[in-house]
Design a protein around this motif. Structure first.
Motif, PDB file in Angstrom:
ATOM      1  N   TYR A 176       0.881  -1.544  -0.354  1.00 37.10           N
ATOM      2  CA  TYR A 176      -0.042   0.077  -0.338  1.00 37.10           C
ATOM      3  C   TYR A 176       0.866   1.481   0.073  1.00 37.10           C
ATOM      4  CZ  TYR A 176      -3.280  -3.674   1.273  1.00 37.10           C
ATOM      5  OH  TYR A 176      -4.595  -4.717   0.616  1.00 37.10           O
ATOM      6  N   ALA A 177       2.244   1.803   0.453  1.00 38.79           N
ATOM      7  CA  ALA A 177       2.829   2.290   0.343  1.00 38.79           C
ATOM      8  C   ALA A 177       3.162   2.426  -0.871  1.00 38.79           C
ATOM      9  CB  ALA A 177       4.311   1.975   1.410  1.00 38.79           C
ATOM     10  N   ASP A 178       3.576   1.235  -1.642  1.00 42.43           N
ATOM     11  CA  ASP A 178       3.688   2.237  -2.921  1.00 42.43           C
ATOM     12  C   ASP A 178       2.240   2.459  -3.682  1.00 42.43           C
ATOM     13  OD1 ASP A 178       6.094   0.815  -3.043  1.00 42.43           O
ATOM     14  OD2 ASP A 178       6.090  -0.587  -4.106  1.00 42.43           O
ATOM     15  N   GLU A 179       1.828   1.930  -3.195  1.00 36.12           N
ATOM     16  CA  GLU A 179       0.728   2.422  -4.196  1.00 36.12           C
ATOM     17  C   GLU A 179      -0.621   3.883  -3.655  1.00 36.12           C
ATOM     18  OE1 GLU A 179      -1.646   0.496  -7.120  1.00 36.12           O
ATOM     19  OE2 GLU A 179      -0.283  -1.077  -6.424  1.00 36.12           O
ATOM     20  N   VAL A 180       0.231   5.157  -2.405  1.00 35.90           N
ATOM     21  CA  VAL A 180      -0.478   5.588  -2.353  1.00 35.90           C
ATOM     22  C   VAL A 180       0.826   6.624  -2.880  1.00 35.90           C
ATOM     23  CG1 VAL A 180       0.205   6.911  -0.096  1.00 35.90           C
ATOM     24  CG2 VAL A 180      -1.144   5.313   0.383  1.00 35.90           C
ATOM     25  N   LEU A 181       1.784   6.604  -2.536  1.00 38.86           N
ATOM     26  CA  LEU A 181       2.675   7.204  -3.636  1.00 38.86           C
ATOM     27  C   LEU A 181       2.941   6.862  -4.928  1.00 38.86           C
ATOM     28  CD1 LEU A 181       6.405   6.268  -2.113  1.00 38.86           C
ATOM     29  CD2 LEU A 181       4.879   8.233  -1.478  1.00 38.86           C
ATOM     30  N   HIS A 182       1.740   6.407  -6.106  1.00 39.55           N
ATOM     31  CA  HIS A 182       1.728   6.173  -6.711  1.00 39.55           C
ATOM     32  C   HIS A 182       0.595   7.027  -7.599  1.00 39.55           C
ATOM     33  CE1 HIS A 182      -0.471   5.295 -10.671  1.00 39.55           C
ATOM     34  NE2 HIS A 182       0.636   5.403 -11.318  1.00 39.55           N
ATOM     35  N   ARG A 183      -0.676   7.335  -6.627  1.00 38.47           N
ATOM     36  CA  ARG A 183      -1.071   7.536  -6.410  1.00 38.47           C
ATOM     37  C   ARG A 183      -1.255   9.402  -6.196  1.00 38.47           C
ATOM     38  NH1 ARG A 183      -7.502   4.724  -5.836  1.00 38.47           N
ATOM     39  NH2 ARG A 183      -6.111   2.932  -5.875  1.00 38.47           N
ATOM     40  N   GLU A 201      -0.663  16.780   1.175  1.00 42.29           N
ATOM     41  CA  GLU A 201      -2.076  15.920   0.815  1.00 42.29           C
ATOM     42  C   GLU A 201      -2.521  15.390  -0.255  1.00 42.29           C
ATOM     43  OE1 GLU A 201      -3.366  19.867   0.069  1.00 42.29           O
ATOM     44  OE2 GLU A 201      -2.927  21.391   2.077  1.00 42.29           O
ATOM     45  N   ALA A 202      -2.302  15.419  -1.247  1.00 39.29           N
ATOM     46  CA  ALA A 202      -2.814  14.023  -2.086  1.00 39.29           C
ATOM     47  C   ALA A 202      -2.407  12.422  -1.033  1.00 39.29           C
ATOM     48  CB  ALA A 202      -1.863  14.421  -3.055  1.00 39.29           C
ATOM     49  N   MET A 203      -0.818  12.694  -0.695  1.00 34.72           N
ATOM     50  CA  MET A 203      -0.598  11.330  -0.341  1.00 34.72           C
ATOM     51  C   MET A 203      -2.110  11.135   1.094  1.00 34.72           C
ATOM     52  SD  MET A 203       3.218  11.518   0.401  1.00 34.72           S
ATOM     53  CE  MET A 203       3.284  10.787   1.653  1.00 34.72           C
ATOM     54  N   VAL A 204      -2.264  11.636   1.790  1.00 37.20           N
ATOM     55  CA  VAL A 204      -3.337  11.891   2.648  1.00 37.20           C
ATOM     56  C   VAL A 204      -4.689  11.275   2.237  1.00 37.20           C
ATOM     57  CG1 VAL A 204      -5.310  12.494   4.683  1.00 37.20           C
ATOM     58  CG2 VAL A 204      -2.242  13.143   4.743  1.00 37.20           C
ATOM     59  N   THR A 205      -4.880  12.029   0.821  1.00 40.04           N
ATOM     60  CA  THR A 205      -6.162  11.448   0.043  1.00 40.04           C
ATOM     61  C   THR A 205      -6.025  10.051  -0.406  1.00 40.04           C
ATOM     62  OG1 THR A 205      -6.558  14.182  -0.484  1.00 40.04           O
ATOM     63  CG2 THR A 205      -7.679  11.895  -1.553  1.00 40.04           C
ATOM     64  N   ALA A 206      -5.255   9.853  -0.806  1.00 42.03           N
ATOM     65  CA  ALA A 206      -4.409   8.740  -1.783  1.00 42.03           C
ATOM     66  C   ALA A 206      -4.457   7.340  -0.976  1.00 42.03           C
ATOM     67  CB  ALA A 206      -3.509   8.545  -2.712  1.00 42.03           C
ATOM     68  N   THR A 207      -4.152   7.531   0.324  1.00 43.93           N
ATOM     69  CA  THR A 207      -4.143   6.824   1.267  1.00 43.93           C
ATOM     70  C   THR A 207      -5.593   5.924   2.142  1.00 43.93           C
ATOM     71  OG1 THR A 207      -2.065   7.094   2.832  1.00 43.93           O
ATOM     72  CG2 THR A 207      -3.464   6.308   4.122  1.00 43.93           C
ATOM     73  N   ARG A 208      -6.658   7.523   1.731  1.00 39.12           N
ATOM     74  CA  ARG A 208      -7.614   6.751   2.367  1.00 39.12           C
ATOM     75  C   ARG A 208      -8.538   5.952   1.473  1.00 39.12           C
ATOM     76  NH1 ARG A 208      -7.740  12.550   5.082  1.00 39.12           N
ATOM     77  NH2 ARG A 208      -7.588  11.770   7.312  1.00 39.12           N
ATOM     78  N   GLU A 209      -8.695   6.180   0.533  1.00 40.53           N
ATOM     79  CA  GLU A 209      -8.912   6.051  -0.883  1.00 40.53           C
ATOM     80  C   GLU A 209      -8.675   4.456  -1.857  1.00 40.53           C
ATOM     81  OE1 GLU A 209      -9.629   9.742  -3.446  1.00 40.53           O
ATOM     82  OE2 GLU A 209      -8.151   7.968  -4.470  1.00 40.53           O
ATOM     83  N   VAL A 262      14.930  -1.335  -5.680  1.00 41.20           N
ATOM     84  CA  VAL A 262      14.944  -1.952  -4.031  1.00 41.20           C
ATOM     85  C   VAL A 262      15.256  -0.311  -3.084  1.00 41.20           C
ATOM     86  CG1 VAL A 262      16.331  -3.597  -2.221  1.00 41.20           C
ATOM     87  CG2 VAL A 262      15.403  -4.336  -5.185  1.00 41.20           C
ATOM     88  N   VAL A 263      14.776  -0.057  -2.506  1.00 38.48           N
ATOM     89  CA  VAL A 263      14.260   0.798  -1.112  1.00 38.48           C
ATOM     90  C   VAL A 263      14.706  -0.123   0.255  1.00 38.48           C
ATOM     91  CG1 VAL A 263      13.552   2.756   0.078  1.00 38.48           C
ATOM     92  CG2 VAL A 263      13.792   2.471  -2.636  1.00 38.48           C
ATOM     93  N   ARG A 264      15.590   0.190   1.294  1.00 40.05           N
ATOM     94  CA  ARG A 264      15.244  -0.512   2.668  1.00 40.05           C
ATOM     95  C   ARG A 264      15.147  -1.541   2.102  1.00 40.05           C
ATOM     96  NH1 ARG A 264      16.166   4.124   4.345  1.00 40.05           N
ATOM     97  NH2 ARG A 264      15.551   4.664   6.531  1.00 40.05           N
ATOM     98  N   ALA A 265      15.886  -2.257   1.100  1.00 42.11           N
ATOM     99  CA  ALA A 265      15.888  -3.719   0.699  1.00 42.11           C
ATOM    100  C   ALA A 265      14.351  -4.291   1.195  1.00 42.11           C
ATOM    101  CB  ALA A 265      16.155  -4.636   1.898  1.00 42.11           C
ATOM    102  N   ARG A 266      13.595  -3.084   0.569  1.00 40.11           N
ATOM    103  CA  ARG A 266      11.700  -3.734   0.072  1.00 40.11           C
ATOM    104  C   ARG A 266      11.836  -3.564  -1.528  1.00 40.11           C
ATOM    105  NH1 ARG A 266      12.288  -5.941   3.927  1.00 40.11           N
ATOM    106  NH2 ARG A 266      11.876  -5.890   6.324  1.00 40.11           N
ATOM    107  N   SER A 267      10.746  -4.792  -2.013  1.00 44.27           N
ATOM    108  CA  SER A 267      11.166  -3.701  -3.493  1.00 44.27           C
ATOM    109  C   SER A 267      10.097  -2.899  -3.806  1.00 44.27           C
ATOM    110  CB  SER A 267      10.255  -5.338  -4.086  1.00 44.27           C
ATOM    111  OG  SER A 267       9.020  -5.605  -4.007  1.00 44.27           O
ATOM    112  N   THR A 268       9.805  -1.875  -4.794  1.00 43.93           N
ATOM    113  CA  THR A 268       9.126  -0.724  -4.709  1.00 43.93           C
ATOM    114  C   THR A 268       9.423  -0.595  -6.620  1.00 43.93           C
ATOM    115  OG1 THR A 268      10.820   0.450  -3.132  1.00 43.93           O
ATOM    116  CG2 THR A 268       9.450   1.809  -3.578  1.00 43.93           C
ATOM    117  N   HIS A 269       7.539  -0.803  -6.154  1.00 40.92           N
ATOM    118  CA  HIS A 269       7.084   0.081  -7.824  1.00 40.92           C
ATOM    119  C   HIS A 269       6.856   1.129  -7.877  1.00 40.92           C
ATOM    120  CE1 HIS A 269       7.096  -4.215  -6.122  1.00 40.92           C
ATOM    121  NE2 HIS A 269       7.538  -4.508  -7.793  1.00 40.92           N
ATOM    122  N   PHE A 270       6.940   1.790  -8.967  1.00 41.17           N
ATOM    123  CA  PHE A 270       6.493   3.177  -9.015  1.00 41.17           C
ATOM    124  C   PHE A 270       6.793   3.369 -10.747  1.00 41.17           C
ATOM    125  CE2 PHE A 270      10.203   5.428 -10.459  1.00 41.17           C
ATOM    126  CZ  PHE A 270      11.731   4.629 -10.386  1.00 41.17           C
TER     127      PHE A 270
END
Length: 276
Positions: A176-183, A201-209, A262-270
DNA sequence: AACGATCCCTGTTGGC
DNA sequence: TGCCAACAGGGATCGT
């Protein structure tokens, strides 16, 4: 893997089963699952005879209010899952905790990789529990752009790492971190302090969605990692993911191929075009 | 204090 | 076909 929507879905299924019930007996068969307490025996002793008064959630932690001031804390880790049934049923493999309730129901905690845990704390121990380090829950009004701006001020770490940290906001994991940053159209490597207010503000809105969609779908069940709802069904959010696990596929917004780093040993998609 | 690396653990996957 | 190393990741811990 279980993140906020999967934990919230679990909570909603377990709440009517657990609340108001007394735990007549507990069986803890894997010491690692009880590692937050002194021993498996101590956890059993603390669970036995306790009445469950409420089942809450903060971030990815399940929080059970027990009588006499005790608190049940459970984390699903990577592969943890709760289910319930009758004492006659054979529990799933890798079931490490059984709670025998006073109405005959058995609640089970199953966790192949044992990254999860079940613990019971008293009031003093709660002060130093893992919950103490959590930021505002991502699925609550306490999480807003001004709170986020305050916690990101001066932070040089990439925003993807800060979202996974559970400090600025609690409940987002790798999907969901990847999804939030994309939106929100924010590049995952952007230093936290460099994100302008309109993007926060967009991140907060995206998080809720993102969270609303995922909770509504009962969470995300990946092909290769079998997160399942307590009733055994799979979550139906996988098709709604726009970037996670979609390396090379066209961005649904602009058509540019999704990249994986890879960010902090976590796969990251964008999307390299949408997210600057 | 903030940040990054490392470790825990096992089912699944990919390469040979 | 079969074997085995690599991979996946949430959070604690440790070194810088």
């Amino acid at each position: 893997m279980p993140e906020l929507p999967e934990v919230e879905t679990t909570r909603r299924h377990l709440e009517p089963v657990l609340v108001g019930r007394v735990i007549e007996e507990a069986i803890v068969s894997h010491p690692r699952t009880a590692r937050r307490n002194a021993s498996a025996e101590e956890l059993v002793t603390r669970l036995r005879g306790r009445r469950v008064e409420a089942l809450r959630r903060h971030g990815k932690f399940l929080v059970g209010d027990l009588d006499e001031g005790w608190t049940l804390i459970a984390h699903l880790g990577m592969s943890g899952r709760f289910s319930f049934g009758s004492p006659e049923e054979e529990p799933p493999v890798h079931t490490h905790v059984l709670l025998h309730l006073d109405d005959g129901t058995v609640v089970r905690f199953t966790d192949p990789r044992t990254f999860g845990f079940v613990a019971v704390f008293d009031e003093d121990e709660m002060a130093s529990s893992p919950l103490g380090r959590l930021g505002p829950d991502a699925w609550s009004d306490a999480f807003d752009a001004s709170v986020l701006a305050e916690s990101l001020a001066g932070r040089t770490a990439p925003i993807k790492a800060l979202l996974l940290d559970q400090g600025p906001v609690a409940g987002l994991g790798n999907i969901y971190a990847d999804e939030v940053l994309h939106r929100a159209k924010v590049h995952p490597l952007t230093p936290g302090r460099d994100i302008p207010m309109d993007r926060l503000e967009a991140m907060v809105t995206a998080t809720r969605e993102v969270l609303a969609e995922a909770i509504e779908a009962g969470g995300t069940t990946l092909d290769d990692l079998a997160y399942l709802l307590p009733d055994g069904r799979a979550g139906e959010n996988l098709d709604r993911l726009r970037v996670y696990g979609r390396t090379g596929e066209p961005c649904v917004v602009c058509g540019t191929p999704i990249e994986r780093i890879v960010v902090r040993a976590r796969s990251t998609h964008f999307c390299p075009d949408c997210q600057h």
